[in-house]
Design a protein around this motif. Sequence first.
Motif, short mmCIF file in Angstrom:
data_model
loop_
_atom_site.label_atom_id
_atom_site.label_comp_id
_atom_site.label_asym_id
_atom_site.label_seq_id
_atom_site.Cartn_x
_atom_site.Cartn_y
_atom_site.Cartn_z
N GLU A 46 21.91 23.58 -21.24
CA GLU A 46 22.43 22.85 -20.06
C GLU A 46 21.57 22.39 -19.00
OE1 GLU A 46 25.11 25.72 -18.12
OE2 GLU A 46 25.28 24.31 -16.50
N MET A 136 28.52 28.80 -18.84
CA MET A 136 29.66 27.87 -18.58
C MET A 136 29.81 26.82 -19.96
SD MET A 136 29.81 28.76 -15.28
CE MET A 136 30.32 27.68 -14.20
N CYS A 142 28.23 21.84 -17.11
CA CYS A 142 28.33 22.02 -15.78
C CYS A 142 27.36 21.61 -14.97
CB CYS A 142 28.57 23.64 -15.65
SG CYS A 142 28.73 24.08 -13.81
N GLN A 145 27.45 17.86 -14.76
CA GLN A 145 28.77 17.26 -13.77
C GLN A 145 28.11 17.54 -12.31
OE1 GLN A 145 32.56 18.66 -14.58
NE2 GLN A 145 32.05 19.34 -16.56
N CYS A 159 28.17 25.41 -7.16
CA CYS A 159 29.43 25.19 -8.57
C CYS A 159 30.31 26.15 -7.75
CB CYS A 159 28.81 25.55 -9.62
SG CYS A 159 30.17 25.79 -10.92
N TYR A 161 34.08 27.84 -8.56
CA TYR A 161 35.14 28.28 -9.69
C TYR A 161 36.39 29.14 -8.97
CZ TYR A 161 36.48 29.82 -14.19
OH TYR A 161 37.23 29.92 -15.43
N ARG A 207 25.51 28.62 -10.52
CA ARG A 207 24.76 26.93 -10.77
C ARG A 207 24.78 26.66 -9.13
NH1 ARG A 207 24.82 29.43 -14.84
NH2 ARG A 207 25.08 28.75 -17.10
N PHE A 249 34.25 23.37 -10.78
CA PHE A 249 34.11 23.27 -12.23
C PHE A 249 35.46 23.58 -12.84
CE2 PHE A 249 32.87 25.70 -16.09
CZ PHE A 249 32.06 24.54 -16.75
N ARG A 253 34.52 29.50 -17.92
CA ARG A 253 33.16 30.22 -17.25
C ARG A 253 33.60 31.79 -18.06
NH1 ARG A 253 33.96 34.62 -13.31
NH2 ARG A 253 31.94 35.18 -12.87
#
Length: 289
Positions: A46, A136, A142, A145, A159, A161, A207, A249, A253
Motif C-alpha cells: 500500500e 485496508m 487507502c 487516496q 485516516c 473510519y 494510517r 476512508f 477495513r
Amino acid sequence: MAQAKVRTAVFPVGGLGTRFLPATKAVPKEMLPVVDRPLIQYAVDEAIEAGIERLVFVTGRGKSAIEDHFDIAYELEQTMGSRGKDLSVLAPTRFTPGDITYVRQQEPIGLGHAVWCARHVVGNEPFAIFLPDELMVATPGCMAQMVAAYEKVGGNVVCGYEVPEDQTDKYGIVEPGSIDGELVEVKGLVEKPKLGTAPSNLMIPGRYILQPEVMRILETQGPGAGNEIQLTDAMAQLIGQQPFHAFKFGGERYDCGDKAGFAQANFALSLEREEIGEKLREFARARLR
Ligand code: UTP
C-alpha cells in the motif's frame, strides 16, 4: 501550493501482539498471513503504491522474521531457480539496499514512543505511518487516496473510519469540524474515550500523514491512556498550529490485531482469489446451512 512529498513511511511493529498468543510467541503478529501474504506485506504494498520511497520499521526483540522477509532468501531462491520455479512471487519482498531501515524500540511503551524512535531517519519531512495490523482494502489503496487528499490541503491528514457508537472506547477518535466531501476538519482528538463521551464515531484506523513537528512533541510527552505514550496525544497538540484533517476512508477495513477481524480478512480476501474463492464459497454455504 505544492506540498512537500511524502517519501518516508514508518511501520511501528514493536508491539507484543498479546491478543494472538500463543501464535505470536515466536512469530511477530505482522507476519501472520492473510491468505498467502503476511500482514506487513499488505501495508508495504500500500505504501509503495502511494509513492513512498523509504520504509522505516520500528521493531523489537523477536521481530527478526520481518527483516528476513524483506531480505534475499538465498537457499530458497537458488533451489527454486534450479528447479525452474517462478521466482516472481518473491518480487514484492525485495528492495534496493538502503531503502529499508530498521530501528529498535527497546521497550514497547506505546505507539507514540515507537514513532519517536524513527525521528532521525524521518528527518525534517512529512511522513506516513502504517499500523500493519489494520488491513485496508480499496482501489486505489487507502494511503494513495490519503496522499491525494494531502496534496490538496497539506499539513496533517489522518485516516478516518466510522465505527458503531459502542466501539468508540477502543480507538483514537476525531472531534470533527467542517466537512468538505471526504475531508473532515479535525478540531480535537481523544484516545479511547469512555463510552458515551466520544465526540464522534470517526476513529483513526492506523494510517497517518504527519508533519515532522510531531516528533518534537513526542520528545517530552508522558504516558496517556493505558499508561502508554500515545500518538493521539501528540497529534492533538498540532491542532490549531497546522492544518489537520481526517480523510474519510470508504473502503473495507479489517482489524487484524483482533481474532474476529483477522478471520474475517482471511475469509473475505480468500473469496476474492480465483484459485480458492469458489471452494471457500461452497464450504461456507454448506457450513452455514
Ligand atoms: P496494538 O495496540 O495492537 O498492540 O498496537 P500490540 O502489542 O501490537 O497487540 P496486543 O494488543 O498486545 O495484542 C498497535 C500498533 O502499534 C505498534 C504495534 O506493533 C501495532 O502495529 N506498537 C504498539 C509499537 O510498535 N510499540 C508499542 O510500544 C506499542
